[in-house]
Design a protein around this motif. Structure first.
Motif, short mmCIF file in Angstrom:
data_model
loop_
_atom_site.label_atom_id
_atom_site.label_comp_id
_atom_site.label_asym_id
_atom_site.label_seq_id
_atom_site.Cartn_x
_atom_site.Cartn_y
_atom_site.Cartn_z
N SER A 25 -1.61 -22.24 6.52
CA SER A 25 -2.07 -20.92 6.13
C SER A 25 -0.93 -20.08 5.56
O SER A 25 -1.16 -19.22 4.72
N GLN A 29 -1.27 -18.34 1.92
CA GLN A 29 -1.15 -16.89 1.75
C GLN A 29 -0.08 -16.53 0.73
O GLN A 29 -0.15 -15.51 0.07
N ASN A 106 2.01 -11.45 5.49
CA ASN A 106 0.61 -11.31 5.87
C ASN A 106 -0.21 -11.41 4.59
O ASN A 106 0.32 -11.74 3.55
N ASN A 107 -1.48 -11.13 4.67
CA ASN A 107 -2.36 -11.36 3.51
C ASN A 107 -2.00 -10.52 2.29
O ASN A 107 -2.26 -10.93 1.17
N ASN A 131 -4.44 -12.99 -5.94
CA ASN A 131 -4.52 -14.10 -5.01
C ASN A 131 -5.10 -15.31 -5.74
O ASN A 131 -6.15 -15.20 -6.35
#
Length: 136
Positions: A25, A29, A106-107, A131
């Motif tokens: 992940s 990200q 983080n995102n 993204n």
């Protein structure tokens, strides 16, 4: 019968989760387009220039490596690698220059910190502007 089914489902969940899932992940990200939002040196704000950083994967999310392009007045590109043990982001440019940063991700934001040759503590905060979604 219900107890047996519950035990099987629970066991399958434990075996299907691994440390690699968390690391996967992190690179997922990271992939995308980032813009420099703020910069500090020794906790003092510094003026920022227009910088964009692009991360792309290398067809294997699980190897914690990919490609980057830093666009400012000049463009620098190369490969990056995530050191999951120490939370470092390692850049190796196409000219074989290597730079290592501690990173927090983080995102929507990423903070890169490092100590320069003068002993000054530097911190750059980046925000994610695009993204990229990849299917495995």
């Amino acid at each position: 019968m219900k107890k047996l089914l519950l035990i099987i489902v629970t066991a399958a969940m434990f075996y299907s989760c691994s440390d690699d899932d968390n690391n996967f992940s992190a690179i997922e990200q990271l992939v995308g387009e980032w813009a420099l939002q703020s910069k500090t040196v020794n906790n003092m704000p510094r003026p920022i220039e227009n910088k964009n950083l692009y991360f792309s994967e290398d067809n294997n999310f699980r190897d914690f490596k990919g490609n980057y392009e830093l666009v400012t007045d000049d463009t620098t590109s190369g490969a990056f690698q995530i050191d999951t043990q120490y939370a470092n982001l390692i850049f190796t440019s196409n000219t074989e220059t290597t730079s290592t940063y501690r990173f927090f991700l983080n995102n929507i934001s990423m903070v890169l910190t490092w100590t320069d040759d003068n002993g000054d503590e530097n911190s750059d905060t980046w925000v994610k502007t695009v993204n990229y979604n990849y299917d495995e």
